[in-house]
Design a protein around this motif. Structure first.
Motif, PDB file in Angstrom:
ATOM      1  N   ASP A 632       0.744  -1.014  -0.316  1.00 10.23           N
ATOM      2  CA  ASP A 632       0.095  -0.668   0.100  1.00 10.23           C
ATOM      3  C   ASP A 632       1.071   1.283  -0.093  1.00 10.23           C
ATOM      4  O   ASP A 632       0.096   2.835  -0.124  1.00 10.23           O
ATOM      5  CB  ASP A 632      -0.892   0.314   1.314  1.00 10.23           C
ATOM      6  CG  ASP A 632      -0.126  -0.128   2.432  1.00 10.23           C
ATOM      7  OD1 ASP A 632      -1.056   0.261   3.741  1.00 10.23           O
ATOM      8  OD2 ASP A 632       1.164  -0.047   2.873  1.00 10.23           O
ATOM      9  N   ASN A 633       1.977   0.823  -0.292  1.00  9.39           N
ATOM     10  CA  ASN A 633       3.312   2.429   0.606  1.00  9.39           C
ATOM     11  C   ASN A 633       4.089   2.372  -1.045  1.00  9.39           C
ATOM     12  O   ASN A 633       4.218   3.424  -0.958  1.00  9.39           O
ATOM     13  CB  ASN A 633       4.151   2.121   1.637  1.00  9.39           C
ATOM     14  CG  ASN A 633       5.063   3.730   1.877  1.00  9.39           C
ATOM     15  OD1 ASN A 633       4.037   4.465   1.801  1.00  9.39           O
ATOM     16  ND2 ASN A 633       6.388   3.313   2.065  1.00  9.39           N
ATOM     17  N   ILE A 634       4.308   2.092  -2.131  1.00  8.98           N
ATOM     18  CA  ILE A 634       4.457   1.596  -3.209  1.00  8.98           C
ATOM     19  C   ILE A 634       3.476   3.252  -4.076  1.00  8.98           C
ATOM     20  O   ILE A 634       4.370   3.397  -5.165  1.00  8.98           O
ATOM     21  CB  ILE A 634       4.796   0.397  -4.082  1.00  8.98           C
ATOM     22  CG1 ILE A 634       5.732   0.377  -5.272  1.00  8.98           C
ATOM     23  CG2 ILE A 634       3.420   0.147  -3.994  1.00  8.98           C
ATOM     24  CD1 ILE A 634       7.000   0.969  -4.615  1.00  8.98           C
ATOM     25  N   ILE A 635       2.296   2.773  -3.318  1.00 11.82           N
ATOM     26  CA  ILE A 635       1.934   3.616  -4.616  1.00 11.82           C
ATOM     27  C   ILE A 635       2.058   5.426  -4.605  1.00 11.82           C
ATOM     28  O   ILE A 635       2.343   6.097  -5.322  1.00 11.82           O
ATOM     29  CB  ILE A 635      -0.073   3.958  -3.816  1.00 11.82           C
ATOM     30  CG1 ILE A 635      -0.549   2.610  -4.863  1.00 11.82           C
ATOM     31  CG2 ILE A 635      -0.731   4.927  -4.986  1.00 11.82           C
ATOM     32  CD1 ILE A 635      -0.346   2.716  -6.540  1.00 11.82           C
ATOM     33  N   ASP A 636       2.788   5.406  -3.309  1.00 12.37           N
ATOM     34  CA  ASP A 636       3.110   6.798  -2.401  1.00 12.37           C
ATOM     35  C   ASP A 636       4.164   7.001  -2.977  1.00 12.37           C
ATOM     36  O   ASP A 636       5.021   8.228  -3.297  1.00 12.37           O
ATOM     37  CB  ASP A 636       3.071   6.718  -1.377  1.00 12.37           C
ATOM     38  CG  ASP A 636       2.082   6.960  -0.469  1.00 12.37           C
ATOM     39  OD1 ASP A 636       0.441   7.580  -1.011  1.00 12.37           O
ATOM     40  OD2 ASP A 636       1.694   6.319   0.774  1.00 12.37           O
ATOM     41  N   ILE A 637       5.241   6.043  -3.031  1.00 11.68           N
ATOM     42  CA  ILE A 637       6.721   6.337  -3.616  1.00 11.68           C
ATOM     43  C   ILE A 637       6.640   6.424  -5.239  1.00 11.68           C
ATOM     44  O   ILE A 637       7.777   7.210  -5.039  1.00 11.68           O
ATOM     45  CB  ILE A 637       7.399   4.778  -3.491  1.00 11.68           C
ATOM     46  CG1 ILE A 637       7.193   4.499  -2.538  1.00 11.68           C
ATOM     47  CG2 ILE A 637       9.127   5.151  -4.136  1.00 11.68           C
ATOM     48  CD1 ILE A 637       8.120   3.164  -1.985  1.00 11.68           C
ATOM     49  N   GLU A 670      -3.979   6.025  -8.843  1.00 11.63           N
ATOM     50  CA  GLU A 670      -4.213   7.017  -7.727  1.00 11.63           C
ATOM     51  C   GLU A 670      -1.891   7.489  -7.228  1.00 11.63           C
ATOM     52  O   GLU A 670      -2.288   8.150  -6.526  1.00 11.63           O
ATOM     53  CB  GLU A 670      -4.174   5.754  -6.213  1.00 11.63           C
ATOM     54  CG  GLU A 670      -4.854   4.785  -7.108  1.00 11.63           C
ATOM     55  CD  GLU A 670      -5.086   3.780  -6.156  1.00 11.63           C
ATOM     56  OE1 GLU A 670      -4.531   3.700  -5.186  1.00 11.63           O
ATOM     57  OE2 GLU A 670      -6.373   3.323  -6.442  1.00 11.63           O
ATOM     58  N   ALA A 671      -1.645   7.239  -7.721  1.00 11.15           N
ATOM     59  CA  ALA A 671      -0.061   7.355  -8.076  1.00 11.15           C
ATOM     60  C   ALA A 671      -0.056   8.536  -9.726  1.00 11.15           C
ATOM     61  O   ALA A 671       0.624   9.863  -8.713  1.00 11.15           O
ATOM     62  CB  ALA A 671       1.152   6.657  -8.593  1.00 11.15           C
ATOM     63  N   LEU A 672      -0.005   8.456 -10.272  1.00 12.30           N
ATOM     64  CA  LEU A 672       1.016   9.060 -11.608  1.00 12.30           C
ATOM     65  C   LEU A 672      -0.266  10.275 -11.281  1.00 12.30           C
ATOM     66  O   LEU A 672       0.633  11.756 -12.281  1.00 12.30           O
ATOM     67  CB  LEU A 672       1.175   8.644 -12.775  1.00 12.30           C
ATOM     68  CG  LEU A 672       1.451   6.811 -12.901  1.00 12.30           C
ATOM     69  CD1 LEU A 672       1.725   5.792 -13.997  1.00 12.30           C
ATOM     70  CD2 LEU A 672       2.975   7.639 -12.416  1.00 12.30           C
TER      71      LEU A 672
END
Length: 843
Positions: A632-637, A670-672
């Motif tokens: 769930d944190n790789i999105i933030d990374i 959710e990330a890009l």
């Protein structure tokens, strides 16, 4: 005329430049899409008449019409082989027109191609391009060189370096600034002026893009940090479309002349006009202002304007200026980008990875460093190649000025040559051959340097010998034309465990330097070598050194006790601004401690939870690369990778996310997408500039390239993405803005068809029809070509094209877009996405 002769010529008086060339030639029949230089040579009488009128109006300096006479520009028209003939004849034409009593300036500008990493042009190739044209201009008989309408400080540097390496002619440089007071690449007026003066410009200033009313702060900011003349060459207000479809400017000559007084009050002493101005404008300027200075420059409050202050030191990056004197707030030179004693950093550099370098650059700026030291000296790598790669990486991450740290003159020159600012050299000593190799580099590239008081015999035996070395080396610097303001003396800290008087000797040296006008720096760690609890010794020594006048120290800004003690010392010494700085630092640490507690609570529930930057600042956490991340944190990374423009890192992180089973659509949504929106928001607010915007967009592009095949598997075959036709209009060969808009639109999922630059209206409309386009996006950089946008809009209506039309570019305004009937206007690439979504009424 060389630089010193020009400075004498300009001393104590207002000089008058000419006015516009392009807008006047268009009125005389210059069509769009042709080579201006070639057209002028076919219509010599038109150009000579204009320049005679400028000379007759009182201009001291007239620009030869060689603006786009470099080989890259001429190649657009197949004329690059005629470069010598074209430039030579244009200079002779100008000389014949104005006579012997008016200076003829060889006019040089951008090439239309962008430097790496934004574009594909190599810095050395650009220098060679400018060398070729400047050499021809000098041979043809120009009195001086003017480099004008520049958006990139690095391109200004290339032209200046080129001129210095082939000629001693005086070089004036003017940049063009956006509404926020920065260039397209984010350079401030102060940074541009500091860099260009130190590199040898005889005058600096601003031209184009705005009327005199909007140029005042830019001129004042330059005047505060330079002693050379300041140039102001604004437009005649804003462009307007007349009923017959031509472009006019909204400021009359008498209004323009009146408004120029504010620029002289702001510090300008060389004045003229750009787009929209005519000989009538120049005649008005000459009648009112030419000759002895009658107007005293003042600041915003009406007080006498302080020009560059003796005793002040100036460093700068491309986007930030740093000014300090001997009694200003203590500063930290961040030391962490140095592989000495750092096995992990050594390993990464050997592998070609710059992840730790990037993290150290970001964290040291966050932690309060004022300057970053860059050292990549270690075995097993090509130091010069690695230095250039690290500089390129760090310059996209931080705005802090850099200290180049190498014992190799070859590496040092390569770094100083490419660095788009005024750097600090670490260091120069009396060791055999060192001063002879490095002092000329400081002089040539306008750098400051750290004076290390070592002699050929090594360490000085006492303070007297140290001072003797300082005197000898500083005199060598003065003999080369450098000044005491270019020098920062290293106190040469020795180990107190080996020499009980080491601290006292260094403190005596610092005191001597402060009393004799030298700035000082010290590396702290040596003082405590071999002792227990070294931080106690380092901290105590630093506070004593600050009291003696230490200007800065090379240290790790994450050392809480050390830095807090330094800031508290400034507070106790009643230095201006020390109270606020100390309070803000304490607030930062309070927030960091709270974040650390929260991270500890999370870690108790999730052993592999990520660690915040705030926790790292307190020195209680491992570096980011040591942390394992949950799904769930790789999105933030990945999101942070886009914001940071981490092009190398995002590929690895995106692949890792896919391998972990994260849905490609989730990475996109959710990330890009949120990340690029945030980058655009930062750009709009002036927190990010063109290099960061491009880096973020390119990082996103890399990630999408990995995700695209996976996304296509799940795509709805019936869902057709909106198609956008994008082009730079006919006659305009500038495409950096257009390219960035295309990249941003592609990242947002639009089907973008890029027609390139100098595209006729008929080609644009045909492409829109053939591809059933929803939007036509048009770009123009020059006032002489922006009217082509109206031609495209009129043709689109005639052909009943349904596509909505958006316009943009440096010279285009929202008012202009409304006048020509465009459906939307975008000031920049980030806004373009929102505008298109709005006019298409999507998401």
């Amino acid at each position: 005329m060389n630089r010193q002769q020009f400075l004498e010529f300009a001393k104590g008086k207002v000089l008058i430049l000419d006015g516009a060339t392009g807008t006047n030639l268009m009125k005389a029949g210059l069509p769009s899409g042709v080579c201006p230089e070639a057209w002028i040579l076919e219509h010599k009488d038109v150009m000579m008449d204009l320049q005679r009128r400028y000379a007759g109006s009182g201009a001291n300096i007239v620009y030869a019409p060689t603006f786009t006479g470099n080989r890259i520009k001429l190649a657009e028209f197949g004329l690059e082989k005629d470069i010598e003939k074209i430039n030579t004849e244009l200079v002779k034409l100008a000389r014949e027109a104005v006579g012997p009593d008016v200076l003829v300036a060889g006019d040089v500008t951008m090439t239309g191609r962008q430097l790496k990493p934004v574009g594909d042009l190599d810095f050395e190739e650009l220098i060679e391009v400018y060398k070729q044209q400047i050499s021809i201009l000098q041979k043809a008989g120009c009195d001086i060189i003017v480099v004008e309408t520049m958006m990139s400080l690095q391109e200004c540097r290339a032209a200046l370096i080129a001129a210095k390496e082939i000629s001693d002619m005086a070089v004036m440089v003017t940049m063009t600034f956006e509404a926020d007071g920065r260039t397209l690449f984010g350079s401030t007026a102060e940074a541009g002026a500091i860099c260009l003066e130190s590199l040898g410009a005889c005058a600096v200033g601003a031209n184009c893009s705005t009327g005199p009313d909007k140029m005042e702060e830019i001129i004042r900011d330059m005047a505060r940090v330079t002693n050379i003349p300041i140039i102001a060459k604004p437009n005649a207000g804003l462009p307007k479309v007349t009923p017959d479809g031509s472009t006019e400017y909204d400021m009359a000559p008498e209004v323009f002349v009146e408004e120029m007084e504010r620029l002289i009050k702001a510090g300008a002493s060389i004045i003229g006009g750009c787009c929209g101005t005519t000989p009538e404008f120049i005649a008005g300027l000459s009648a009112r202002y030419k000759g002895e200075m009658k107007i005293e420059p003042v600041d915003e409050e009406g007080r006498p304007l302080a020009r560059k202050i003796n005793g002040h030191r100036y460093l700068c990056s491309e986007r930030r200026a740093l000014s300090f004197d001997l009694d200003d707030l203590f500063m930290i030179v961040g030391e962490r980008i140095n592989p000495t004693g750092k096995k992990k950093l050594q390993k990464e550099l050997l592998e070609g990875s710059l992840d730790m370098v990037s993290e150290f650059a970001r964290s040291q700026e966050q932690e309060g460093a004022s300057i970053l030291d860059i050292n990549v000296g270690m075995g097993g790598i090509d130091e010069k190649d690695m230095m250039l790669k690290v500089l390129e990486e760090v310059m996209t991450i931080t705005d802090l000025p850099l200290c180049i740290d190498s014992s190799s003159a070859e590496v040092m020159e390569a770094a100083l040559r490419i660095y788009p600012g005024r750097a600090l050299i670490n260091s120069i000593s009396l060791e055999k051959g060192k001063a002879e190799a490095f002092l000329p580099l400081a002089r040539k590239y306008g750098a400051m340097f750290i004076l290390l008081p070592l002699s050929p015999e090594g360490l000085p035996k006492d303070t007297d010998e140290k001072i003797s070395n300082i005197k000898e080396l500083s005199q060598k610097a003065y003999d080369m034309g450098l000044t005491i303001e270019d020098i920062i003396v290293d106190g040469l800290v020795a180990t107190v465990g080996a020499d009980p008087k080491a601290a006292l000797n260094t403190l005596d040296t610092i005191e001597y330097c402060h009393e004799n006008g030298f700035a000082t720096v010290g590396g702290l760690s040596n003082i405590s070598f071999g002792l227990p609890e070294r931080s106690n010794v380092n901290t105590a020594f630093l506070t004593m050194a600050i009291e003696k006048g230490l200007t800065m120290a090379i240290a790790n800004p994450a050392q809480e006790m050390l830095v807090n003690a330094a800031f508290a010392s400034d507070l106790l010494m009643n230095k201006e601004g020390a109270d606020l700085r100390y309070i803000q630092r304490m607030q930062l640490y309070a927030a960091a401690r709270e974040a650390a507690k929260e991270a500890a609570r999370e870690a108790a529930n999730n052993p592999v939870a990520s660690v915040s930057v705030a926790t790292q600042m307190l020195g209680t956490a491992p570096a980011k690369e040591d942390v394992s991340f949950p799904g769930d944190n790789i999105i933030d990374i990945i999101k942070q990778d886009v914001i940071d423009g981490a092009r190398r890192k995002i590929e690895k992180d995106t692949k890792k996310a896919v391998e972990m089973g994260v849905e490609p659509k989730a990475i996109l949504d959710e990330a890009l997408m949120p990340a690029i929106n945030e980058v655009g928001d930062y750009f709009d607010k002036g927190k990010f500039f063109l290099p960061q915007l491009i880096a973020g967009a390119e990082a996103m592009k890399i990630s999408i390239g990995i995700l695209e095949p996976l996304l296509q598997k799940d795509a709805d075959p019936d869902k057709k993405l909106p198609t956008v036709i994008i082009a730079t209009v006919h006659g305009d060969i500038h495409d950096i803005g257009k390219n960035l808009v295309a990249l941003m639109l592609k990242n947002y999922g639009f089907n973008v068809i890029d027609l390139g630059k100098d595209v006729p209206a008929e080609v644009i409309i045909k492409a829109a029809k053939d591809n059933d386009a929803c939007v036509i996006a048009l770009s123009a950089l020059m006032t002489t070509t922006m009217k082509e946008m109206k031609n495209v809009i009129e043709l689109a209506r005639k052909e009943q094209v349904k596509a909505r039309i958006m316009v943009g570019g440096a010279v285009v305004t929202e008012e202009y877009s409304q006048e020509i009937g465009a459906d939307g206007y975008s000031a920049d690439a980030a806004e373009a996405v929102r505008v298109i979504k709005k006019i298409l009424r999507i998401g």
